[in-house]
Design an enzyme around this catalytic site. Structure first.
Site, PDB file in Angstrom:
ATOM      1  N   ARG A 199       2.893 -11.873   2.257  1.00 41.47           N
ATOM      2  CA  ARG A 199       4.228 -11.956   1.665  1.00 41.47           C
ATOM      3  C   ARG A 199       5.351 -11.594   2.643  1.00 41.47           C
ATOM      4  NH1 ARG A 199       4.593  -9.785  -4.370  1.00 41.47           N
ATOM      5  NH2 ARG A 199       6.542 -10.942  -4.118  1.00 41.47           N
ATOM      6  N   HIS A 224      -2.422 -15.962   7.511  1.00 45.85           N
ATOM      7  CA  HIS A 224      -1.301 -15.050   7.287  1.00 45.85           C
ATOM      8  C   HIS A 224      -1.117 -14.060   8.433  1.00 45.85           C
ATOM      9  CE1 HIS A 224      -1.059 -16.750   3.334  1.00 45.85           C
ATOM     10  NE2 HIS A 224      -2.249 -16.308   2.992  1.00 45.85           N
ATOM     11  N   PRO A 257       0.821  -1.205   0.000  1.00 46.78           N
ATOM     12  CA  PRO A 257       0.000   0.000   0.000  1.00 46.78           C
ATOM     13  C   PRO A 257       0.867   1.274   0.000  1.00 46.78           C
ATOM     14  CG  PRO A 257      -0.660  -1.525   1.739  1.00 46.78           C
ATOM     15  CD  PRO A 257       0.705  -1.940   1.255  1.00 46.78           C
ATOM     16  N   GLU A 258       0.289   2.362  -0.509  1.00 49.98           N
ATOM     17  CA  GLU A 258       0.968   3.647  -0.534  1.00 49.98           C
ATOM     18  C   GLU A 258       0.241   4.594   0.427  1.00 49.98           C
ATOM     19  OE1 GLU A 258       1.604   4.883  -4.630  1.00 49.98           O
ATOM     20  OE2 GLU A 258       1.654   2.795  -5.277  1.00 49.98           O
TER      21      GLU A 258
END
Length: 281
Positions: free
Chosen positions: A114, A96, A2-3
């Site tokens: 990830r 996760h 995300p930004e």
């Protein structure tokens, strides 16, 4: 991903889940990756700020009953969170889940498929261990982001997109919003040494794109909204307003030419070859 827009949306969403609550325990299985989290235990979250793509949880001093003398010596602390590429908060544990923030009113789970996200406790304002944060430029939607200074820096910049991604001229602009801002300002992503007119257009475009993206809750990409979603399952909406990012082969909404995708500084980059021509300097 995300930004800044996604991280700012996350900040707003988790504020009511964590502010005013005591972090009774922080659970994870990677102390080399999620560092010094034990120092936050027993402390109250008094606020949540954001700097670029980092969340900054402000921590009040622990009560004497919940801590020992050594912990009191740590002073003012912050809990830093970087979402990486796939990080986000949830109200339930999942496959996760990497870090669990146990509070006096329930738990909040940091999921990260990830594993590029970061969680660390530091002395307030001490970001030496995080070079990107330590050297980060001004926030694009604040008065600290000054056009005259940006124009001056841009005059000697190398390829403009990697320059933006460095976070030094302005914070929080990542791959998506660099492409969109450069398209809006009609600047080739590999253009160097922007003149005053170009830099001024780019300055205005960054502010416009970031403001709209924050208002839309950021961008959710891929099937079913992709990786970025909030704890309540809500996706961002700004992907519906993308002009070039992820649009390779589609017509430019401004001139009709086909959008192309190239790799620039190891990042997929989208632009219109007709609207965004590169000038030799």
């Amino acid at each position: 991903m995300p930004e800044l827009p996604e991280v700012e949306t996350t900040r707003r969403k988790i504020e009511p889940l964590l502010v005013g609550r005591v972090l009774t325990r922080i659970e994870h299985d990677a102390p080399h990756k999620y560092t010094d989290t034990h120092k936050a235990e027993g402390r109250t979250v008094t606020g949540i700020g954001r700097r670029g793509k980092y969340l900054l949880l402000q921590l009040a001093a622990a009560k004497a009953a919940n801590t020992d003398a050594a912990e009191d010596e740590w002073g003012d602390l912050e809990l830093l969170v970087h979402l990486g590429m796939t990080g986000g908060f949830r109200l339930e544990a999942g496959p996760h889940t990497r870090v669990t923030l146990h509070t006096d009113q329930g738990a909040v789970y940091f999921n990260d498929a990830r594993r590029f996200g970061k969680v660390a406790v530091v002395s307030r304002g001490d970001y030496a261990a995080f070079p990107t944060l330590h050297q980060m430029g001004p926030e694009p939607l604040t008065d600290d982001f000054k056009e005259a200074e940006f124009v001056k820096l841009a005059a000697s910049a190398g390829a403009v997109k990697p320059w933006l991604l460095s976070q030094k001229p302005v914070s929080g602009v990542g791959n998506i919003y660099a492409d969109e801002s450069l398209w809006l300002s009609r600047i080739h992503p590999a253009q160097t040494k922007l003149n005053a007119d170009e830099a001024g257009r780019l300055y205005a475009a960054i502010r416009e794109v970031m403001k709209a993206a924050v208002e839309a809750g950021g961008s959710s990409l891929g099937s079913g909204g992709g990786n970025y979603r909030q704890h309540d399952g809500v996706s961002g909406l700004f992907q519906h307003e993308h002009h070039v990012y992820g649009k390779a082969g589609q017509p430019c909404p401004r001139c009709g030419s086909g959008i192309v995708r190239v790799v620039l500084a190891q990042r997929g980059t989208h632009y219109c070859p007709q609207c965004q021509t590169r000038k030799e300097r």
